[in-house]
Design a protein around this motif. Structure first.
Motif, mmCIF file in Angstrom:
data_model
loop_
_atom_site.group_PDB
_atom_site.id
_atom_site.type_symbol
_atom_site.label_atom_id
_atom_site.label_comp_id
_atom_site.label_asym_id
_atom_site.label_seq_id
_atom_site.Cartn_x
_atom_site.Cartn_y
_atom_site.Cartn_z
ATOM 1 N N THR A 40 1.024 -1.335 -0.329
ATOM 2 C CA THR A 40 0.099 0.275 -0.296
ATOM 3 C C THR A 40 0.623 1.299 -0.100
ATOM 4 O O THR A 40 0.696 2.538 -0.525
ATOM 5 C CB THR A 40 -0.471 0.010 1.360
ATOM 6 O OG1 THR A 40 -1.998 -0.833 0.713
ATOM 7 C CG2 THR A 40 -1.980 1.044 0.964
ATOM 8 N N GLN A 44 1.021 4.351 -3.079
ATOM 9 C CA GLN A 44 0.334 5.108 -3.030
ATOM 10 C C GLN A 44 1.286 6.300 -3.705
ATOM 11 O O GLN A 44 0.691 7.450 -4.387
ATOM 12 C CB GLN A 44 0.174 5.268 -1.661
ATOM 13 C CG GLN A 44 -0.179 7.152 -1.346
ATOM 14 C CD GLN A 44 -1.455 7.341 -0.002
ATOM 15 O OE1 GLN A 44 -0.637 6.476 0.730
ATOM 16 N NE2 GLN A 44 -1.972 7.927 0.305
ATOM 17 N N TYR A 51 -5.609 8.806 -0.423
ATOM 18 C CA TYR A 51 -5.360 7.912 0.583
ATOM 19 C C TYR A 51 -7.047 6.534 -0.261
ATOM 20 O O TYR A 51 -7.081 5.385 -0.006
ATOM 21 C CB TYR A 51 -6.235 7.917 1.559
ATOM 22 C CG TYR A 51 -5.751 6.880 3.286
ATOM 23 C CD1 TYR A 51 -5.901 6.286 3.149
ATOM 24 C CD2 TYR A 51 -7.523 6.712 3.422
ATOM 25 C CE1 TYR A 51 -5.649 5.362 4.677
ATOM 26 C CE2 TYR A 51 -8.381 5.798 4.102
ATOM 27 C CZ TYR A 51 -7.202 5.029 5.161
ATOM 28 O OH TYR A 51 -7.338 3.875 5.681
ATOM 29 N N ASN A 52 -7.660 7.288 0.060
ATOM 30 C CA ASN A 52 -8.840 6.990 -0.869
ATOM 31 C C ASN A 52 -9.323 6.326 -1.896
ATOM 32 O O ASN A 52 -9.257 4.339 -1.827
ATOM 33 C CB ASN A 52 -10.040 7.661 -0.943
ATOM 34 C CG ASN A 52 -11.777 7.335 -1.389
ATOM 35 O OD1 ASN A 52 -12.065 7.281 -0.599
ATOM 36 N ND2 ASN A 52 -12.056 7.673 -2.321
ATOM 37 N N ILE A 55 -7.454 2.887 -0.794
ATOM 38 C CA ILE A 55 -8.433 2.077 -0.463
ATOM 39 C C ILE A 55 -9.457 1.066 -0.964
ATOM 40 O O ILE A 55 -9.390 0.125 -0.908
ATOM 41 C CB ILE A 55 -9.183 2.450 0.454
ATOM 42 C CG1 ILE A 55 -8.270 3.279 2.336
ATOM 43 C CG2 ILE A 55 -10.469 1.665 1.491
ATOM 44 C CD1 ILE A 55 -7.972 1.993 2.668
ATOM 45 N N TRP A 56 -9.275 2.035 -2.202
ATOM 46 C CA TRP A 56 -10.637 1.274 -3.562
ATOM 47 C C TRP A 56 -9.086 0.455 -4.025
ATOM 48 O O TRP A 56 -10.302 -0.526 -5.082
ATOM 49 C CB TRP A 56 -10.987 2.107 -4.929
ATOM 50 C CG TRP A 56 -12.335 2.506 -3.597
ATOM 51 C CD1 TRP A 56 -12.357 3.993 -3.499
ATOM 52 C CD2 TRP A 56 -13.458 1.701 -3.431
ATOM 53 N NE1 TRP A 56 -13.821 3.379 -1.935
ATOM 54 C CE2 TRP A 56 -14.591 2.515 -3.303
ATOM 55 C CE3 TRP A 56 -13.810 0.483 -4.295
ATOM 56 C CZ2 TRP A 56 -15.942 1.832 -2.284
ATOM 57 C CZ3 TRP A 56 -15.059 0.483 -4.354
ATOM 58 C CH2 TRP A 56 -15.855 0.964 -3.602
ATOM 59 N N THR A 58 -8.410 -2.233 -2.630
ATOM 60 C CA THR A 58 -9.151 -3.769 -1.939
ATOM 61 C C THR A 58 -10.297 -3.989 -2.192
ATOM 62 O O THR A 58 -10.817 -4.590 -2.591
ATOM 63 C CB THR A 58 -8.200 -3.283 -0.860
ATOM 64 O OG1 THR A 58 -6.588 -3.770 -0.634
ATOM 65 C CG2 THR A 58 -8.674 -5.102 0.085
ATOM 66 N N SER A 59 -10.635 -2.633 -1.832
ATOM 67 C CA SER A 59 -11.790 -3.245 -1.983
ATOM 68 C C SER A 59 -13.145 -2.728 -2.933
ATOM 69 O O SER A 59 -14.179 -3.979 -3.040
ATOM 70 C CB SER A 59 -12.524 -0.871 -1.635
ATOM 71 O OG SER A 59 -12.684 -0.888 -0.041
ATOM 72 N N GLN A 222 -18.096 -0.401 3.542
ATOM 73 C CA GLN A 222 -16.753 0.207 2.698
ATOM 74 C C GLN A 222 -16.594 1.632 2.958
ATOM 75 O O GLN A 222 -15.324 2.477 3.278
ATOM 76 C CB GLN A 222 -16.840 -0.386 1.430
ATOM 77 C CG GLN A 222 -16.456 -2.042 1.094
ATOM 78 C CD GLN A 222 -16.338 -2.084 0.388
ATOM 79 O OE1 GLN A 222 -16.321 -2.223 -1.387
ATOM 80 N NE2 GLN A 222 -15.161 -3.647 -0.680
ATOM 81 N N ARG A 226 -15.325 7.047 5.442
ATOM 82 C CA ARG A 226 -15.212 7.876 4.727
ATOM 83 C C ARG A 226 -16.555 8.758 4.495
ATOM 84 O O ARG A 226 -15.550 10.032 4.507
ATOM 85 C CB ARG A 226 -14.187 6.745 3.683
ATOM 86 C CG ARG A 226 -13.611 6.028 3.950
ATOM 87 C CD ARG A 226 -12.772 5.770 2.261
ATOM 88 N NE ARG A 226 -13.242 5.396 1.310
ATOM 89 C CZ ARG A 226 -13.407 3.276 1.453
ATOM 90 N NH1 ARG A 226 -12.167 3.005 2.394
ATOM 91 N NH2 ARG A 226 -13.541 2.948 0.790
ATOM 92 N N SER A 417 -12.684 -5.522 7.863
ATOM 93 C CA SER A 417 -11.901 -4.711 7.672
ATOM 94 C C SER A 417 -12.491 -3.284 7.621
ATOM 95 O O SER A 417 -11.609 -2.481 8.336
ATOM 96 C CB SER A 417 -11.204 -4.686 6.369
ATOM 97 O OG SER A 417 -11.164 -5.770 5.109
ATOM 98 N N GLY A 421 -10.461 -0.301 11.002
ATOM 99 C CA GLY A 421 -10.745 0.754 10.082
ATOM 100 C C GLY A 421 -11.246 1.512 10.927
ATOM 101 O O GLY A 421 -10.588 2.336 11.309
#
Length: 464
Positions: A40, A44, A51-52, A55-56, A58-59, A222, A226, A417, A421
């Motif tokens: 990660t 990045q 950051y978002n 995360i996506w 994996t999401s 998910q 956020r 997750s 989180g």
């Protein structure tokens, strides 16, 4: 001209090569759920991602993986698990190549979404085939190998991710899937037999309701943190629950109209199947929710490289690989529910120790000792829980049961997750990152106790 199908169960000399062929793909898809976590920070910085967006990565994979599982399990019953598995592996392999060549985050997220869909096609077929080709009294041994595969993949992901990211670059965490995917397709085409498909049409409204229910619930989880749990997140969750209620009612209607339900309600009348699904949801919660805070703790608090942080996972992987086959054979002779309860107990204890160590700032030798305990716990969960869950299902419901089982595991993973989180973001403001990471791990430790209780409640299977 009518097709002939081999009689089940297969002879052992034919069943084991088929199992190995299936486990190659099973290893790949589980590996991909954890291997990205350690990469990660590199992802990045390399792609200039927010950051978002990170995360996506994996999401998106988890969302397109989890949502269709009820449907893809039944597609295996309708069109043959061998055919659906091969289709899924082809999609997964090609999309892995696309992930490695992705020039930006948008393309990477899109490729990961396609990759997740390929994984959803092939995942339910593995357990469905295993429970058909092996005799009832040998399924524990077979699921022990399956458990070894699961344990190795989910625990070795961070280790391999660290090695690959540090040495050859993040792209290779995806490129590595390509040769494995080709090998898996060839092996499955050669060694996995064909099965007689179901004749009834799968109920279309059931498929629609399942997609709406699972996607609404998972997307809300998910995005909840956020989006600061705004009203539309709660509306999605309520809508998901409503769709789930309608889905359950539709299963009975489908039966009455002569169509094939996605999840026959008779499945849940089998006590051990229902309890085993609770256990695998809890396992998904712990396995998916904990790697990211552990990796971030080691890299951010102790300044370890991605490679060094990943190497802390070696004891888990080795112990799980060595012990799972033996545990699987034990599950054919003693109560698999009692074995699973022991595994959940040991794993819960290891997470309590891990959380405490992170709160006080320990690493090094303490971490290695705790990872040894985690490896012991993992090795005594996968095969016994699966054996207890699936052993009493009639063969005609294996595809549906496998779809439900894998959906439950994936929903548990997403909940884990999201919950870990949420705790992490809640506590980091008041306690600092080290303690916050540890407190997030303690949540997984507490949830694993549910797995202990559900396993103890399982009954001894009735011999066929």
């Amino acid at each position: 001209m009518s097709q002939t199908y081999p009689q089940m169960p297969l002879e052992e000399r034919k069943a084991w090569p088929a199992l190995i062929a299936l486990c190659i793909g099973f290893f790949m898809i589980l590996l991909d759920q954890t291997i990205v976590a350690v990469a990660t920070p590199v992802l990045q910085s390399s792609l200039g991602a927010s950051y978002n967006e990170v995360i996506w990565v994996t999401s998106a994979y988890l969302l397109t993986f989890a949502v269709p599982l009820l449907i893809t399990g039944r597609l295996g019953d309708k069109f043959g698990p061998k055919n659906v598995y091969i289709l899924g592996m082809v999609i997964f392999t090609v999309s892995s190549l696309a992930c490695g060549f992705a020039p930006n985050m948008a393309m990477l997220i899109l490729a990961r979404a396609v990759q997740g869909f390929g994984a959803s096609l092939l995942t339910p077929q593995t357990m469905s085939v295993i429970n058909r080709i092996f005799a009832r009294e040998r399924r524990g041994a077979a699921l022990g190998v399956w458990g070894t595969t699961a344990g190795l993949a989910t625990l070795a992901g961070p280790m391999l991710g660290g090695i690959i990211t540090t040495t050859v670059g993040w792209q290779w965490i995806f490129f590595i899937n390509v040769p494995l995917g080709v090998i898996s397709v060839i092996a499955v085409a050669r060694w996995v037999p064909r099965f007689k498909p179901i004749e009834r049409t799968i109920d279309g409204l059931s498929m629609l309701l399942s997609v709406l229910a699972v996607s609404s619930f998972i997307f809300a989880l998910q995005e909840g943190e956020r989006a600061q749990w705004r009203w539309y997140i709660w509306a999605l969750m309520v809508g998901g629950v409503l769709m789930a209620v309608l889905f359950v009612k539709q299963q009975a209607r489908a039966e009455q109209r002569g169509k094939e339900p996605l999840a026959p309600l008779s499945l849940f009348a089998i006590r051990n199947f229902s309890l085993g699904n609770i256990g695998i949801a809890v396992m998904g919660f712990a396995v998916a929710g904990t790697p990211l805070p552990v990796m971030l703790y080691l890299q951010q608090v102790h300044d370890y490289s991605a490679l060094k942080a990943g190497l802390f996972m070696v004891p888990q992987a080795l112990i799980s690989a060595v012990l799972s086959p033996f545990v699987g054979r034990m599950a054919d002779k003693v109560s698999p529910g009692r074995l699973a309860a022991l595994g959940f107990s040991v794993l819960s204890m290891s997470f309590f120790l891990l959380g405490a160590a992170m709160i006080v700032g320990l690493a090094g030798g303490w971490f290695i000792a705790i990872m040894v305990i985690q490896g012991l716990g993992n090795s005594v969960i996968w095969a016994p829980n699966s054996t207890s869950t699936m052993r009493d299902l009639p063969l005609r419901l294996m595809g549906a049961g496998s779809g439900v089982y894998n959906t439950t595991r994936q929903v548990g993973s997403v909940v884990g997750s999201a919950a870990v989180g949420a705790v992490l973001q809640w506590r980091v403001q008041s306690t600092g990152i080290g303690a916050a990471y540890g407190q997030a791990i303690l949540l997984a430790a507490a949830v694993l106790i549910i797995g202990v209780l559900s396993s103890l409640a399982a009954r001894e299977s009735q011999r066929a």
